[in-house]
Scaffold this active site. Structure first.
Site, mmCIF file in Angstrom:
data_model
loop_
_atom_site.group_PDB
_atom_site.id
_atom_site.type_symbol
_atom_site.label_atom_id
_atom_site.label_comp_id
_atom_site.label_asym_id
_atom_site.label_seq_id
_atom_site.Cartn_x
_atom_site.Cartn_y
_atom_site.Cartn_z
ATOM 1 N N ASP A 213 0.874 -1.176 0.000
ATOM 2 C CA ASP A 213 0.000 0.000 0.000
ATOM 3 C C ASP A 213 0.915 1.230 0.000
ATOM 4 O O ASP A 213 1.461 1.609 1.036
ATOM 5 C CB ASP A 213 -0.886 -0.054 1.250
ATOM 6 N N CYS A 377 -8.106 6.759 10.307
ATOM 7 C CA CYS A 377 -8.456 5.455 9.699
ATOM 8 C C CYS A 377 -7.413 4.408 10.075
ATOM 9 O O CYS A 377 -7.022 3.574 9.242
ATOM 10 C CB CYS A 377 -8.589 5.556 8.185
HETATM 11 N N1 PLP Z 1 -3.589 3.526 2.630
HETATM 12 C C1 PLP Z 1 -3.036 4.521 3.310
HETATM 13 C C2 PLP Z 1 -1.733 4.290 4.018
HETATM 14 C C3 PLP Z 1 -3.659 5.770 3.363
HETATM 15 O O1 PLP Z 1 -3.112 6.765 4.054
HETATM 16 C C4 PLP Z 1 -4.890 5.948 2.681
HETATM 17 C C5 PLP Z 1 -5.609 7.230 2.765
HETATM 18 O O2 PLP Z 1 -5.441 7.999 3.670
HETATM 19 C C6 PLP Z 1 -5.413 4.865 1.966
HETATM 20 C C7 PLP Z 1 -4.739 3.666 1.963
HETATM 21 C C8 PLP Z 1 -6.694 4.980 1.234
HETATM 22 O O3 PLP Z 1 -6.573 5.891 0.187
HETATM 23 P P1 PLP Z 1 -7.847 6.372 -0.630
HETATM 24 O O4 PLP Z 1 -8.822 6.884 0.381
HETATM 25 O O5 PLP Z 1 -7.317 7.442 -1.514
HETATM 26 O O6 PLP Z 1 -8.353 5.199 -1.379
#
Ligand code: PLP
Length: 419
Positions: A213, A377
């Site tokens: 990710d 989150c």
């Molecule tokens: N992964 C990480 C580490 C993130 O910080 C985020 C968003 O803050 C995401 C995944 C999800 O990204 P998105 O909301 O653009 O799909």
């Protein structure tokens, strides 16, 4: 091209001319509550340069048409620009082939695509998916749901008090039933940079593929998926100075070819009868329906912009800001930084004695300072550190030391209010 105007030569070598880059971002001229905007919420989303906005407008004004299906000139132009954007992403990630680049809605959709398409076809009862204790919900929940559905187990490698992955613990959990490792390149809540190359080596020793990710890494550091040797890599356009609603999943061609479609509809087919559908080749097999054409073109323009400045130069500037901010914040009595790994990127999370993060965020907003306050989150990270929430300042290359000073002054004001 444009980047040349952003460079100046200093004693330290070729550095970024921050005032020049700031002029490319119209929103940075804005006043918030009568104060100059100090935008320190870049991990949530970044602001957009005029060059990217112009590319979006140009598409809608000059070339707007649907892609891949039209024989007319506009459609051919739109298709070319969309596919050029794919090639720009390929170069940006140093992926071997453009067909390994799939446009999705964002990092979240990329995880879901792999969980549904790869996961449904691969996981058996008793299998395991291994993640880390610092993941964003987007890199937890899809795996958790998948594991529940398949009778598989979600395993979690713990992190240290500094917010680093405990590699030995990670390795211990990497067993013969581990079918996938899913790991953040950079933690959004802590800023920790994970040793992805080593993680991939460990996983590959037992032929376990690795999903990375990269939502918080792609804006800050040069990504080379071949050097990392990861099997999947995901990021979001909007965190890379591009538009919302577009992102990227890179996957090794061999894996993508074996995976079934994630969504079905137009464009992902080669032929359809009522009896049978023959699917298109990759990447189109994974791009059902009309994609976010303008978004992909905008993302291509954002990549041009970022590469014009240079990721090394961006990383150096942000590193300076991070070190400066860490030093200044550490001087504030009652402030504790959450996430103190030696390898960090552009994020400082902190708590203040006796003051809730939401109050900090609200009072800073009155000063025109935009930070994020909450669980980011990443509720398991909050639980790990025993805090309900943190305040997070996150940096981009257009931020300055003066803005860090404004943050520090703002935090002092917060403390005065609660004194
Ligand atoms: N992964 C990480 C580490 C993130 O910080 C985020 C968003 O803050 C995401 C995944 C999800 O990204 P998105 O909301 O653009 O799909």
């Amino acid at each position: 091209m444009q980047a040349m105007t952003h460079l100046r030569h200093t004693d330290a070598g070729s550095a970024l001319d921050v005032e020049a880059v700031r002029r490319d971002f119209p929103i940075l001229k804005k006043k918030v509550r009568g104060k100059p905007l100090v935008y320190l919420d870049n991990a949530a989303t970044t602001q957009k340069p005029q060059q990217m906005l112009d590319a979006l407008t140009r598409f809608y004004v000059d070339t707007c048409a649907n892609i891949h299906r039209g024989l007319h000139q506009l459609s051919e132009h739109a298709t070319r620009e969309y596919e050029e954007a794919r090639e720009k992403v390929r170069r940006f990630l140093n992926a071997p082939e453009a067909r390994e680049i799939i446009f999705v809605r964002g990092a979240t959709e990329a995880v879901n695509l792999v969980a549904h398409s790869w996961g449904r076809g691969t996981l058996q009862p008793g299998d395991e998916v291994l993640i880390t204790g610092m993941e964003h919900h987007a890199n937890i929940v899809p795996w958790q749901v998948l594991c529940q559905e398949k009778g598989a187990k979600l395993r979690v490698a713990p992190i240290s008090d500094a917010g680093e992955l405990l590699l030995e613990e990670f390795e211990k959990r990497l067993g013969p039933r581990t079918r996938l490792v899913a790991v953040a390149h950079v933690s959004n809540a802590l800023g920790t940079v994970n040793p992805v190359r080593r993680i991939v080596e460990m996983a590959h020793r037992q032929k376990t593929p690795v999903f990375v990710d990269g939502a918080q890494a792609a804006p800050h550091t040069r990504i080379d998926v071949q050097a990392l040797d990861c099997d999947f890599y995901a990021f979001s356009g909007h965190k890379l100075y591009g538009p919302t609603g577009v992102g990227v999943l890179y996957g090794k061609a061999g894996l993508l070819e074996r995976m079934p479609p994630y969504q079905c509809g137009g464009d992902m087919i080669r032929s359809v009868t009522f009896e049978e559908t023959i699917f298109n080749t990759i990447p189109y097999k994974f791009e059902a329906g009309t994609p976010n054409i303008a978004g992909a073109i905008g993302l291509g323009a954002a990549i041009d912009y970022v590469e014009g400045i240079g990721l090394e130069r961006i990383a150096a500037h942000e590193h300076d800001l991070l070190a400066y901010a860490t030093r200044r914040l550490a001087e504030i009595p009652g402030l504790r930084i959450i996430g103190t790994a030696p390898e960090k990127a552009a994020v400082i999370s902190f708590v203040l004695d006796g003051i809730h993060a939401h109050d900090i965020g609200t009072i800073l907003d009155r000063e025109g300072i935009a930070v994020r306050a909450g669980h980011h989150c990443a509720q398991p990270v909050m639980a790990r550190f025993g805090v309900p929430a943190t305040t997070r300042a996150s940096f981009a290359f257009y931020n300055t030391r003066q803005e860090v000073d404004a943050l520090v002054a703002g935090i002092h004001k917060v403390q005065e209010v609660f004194r």
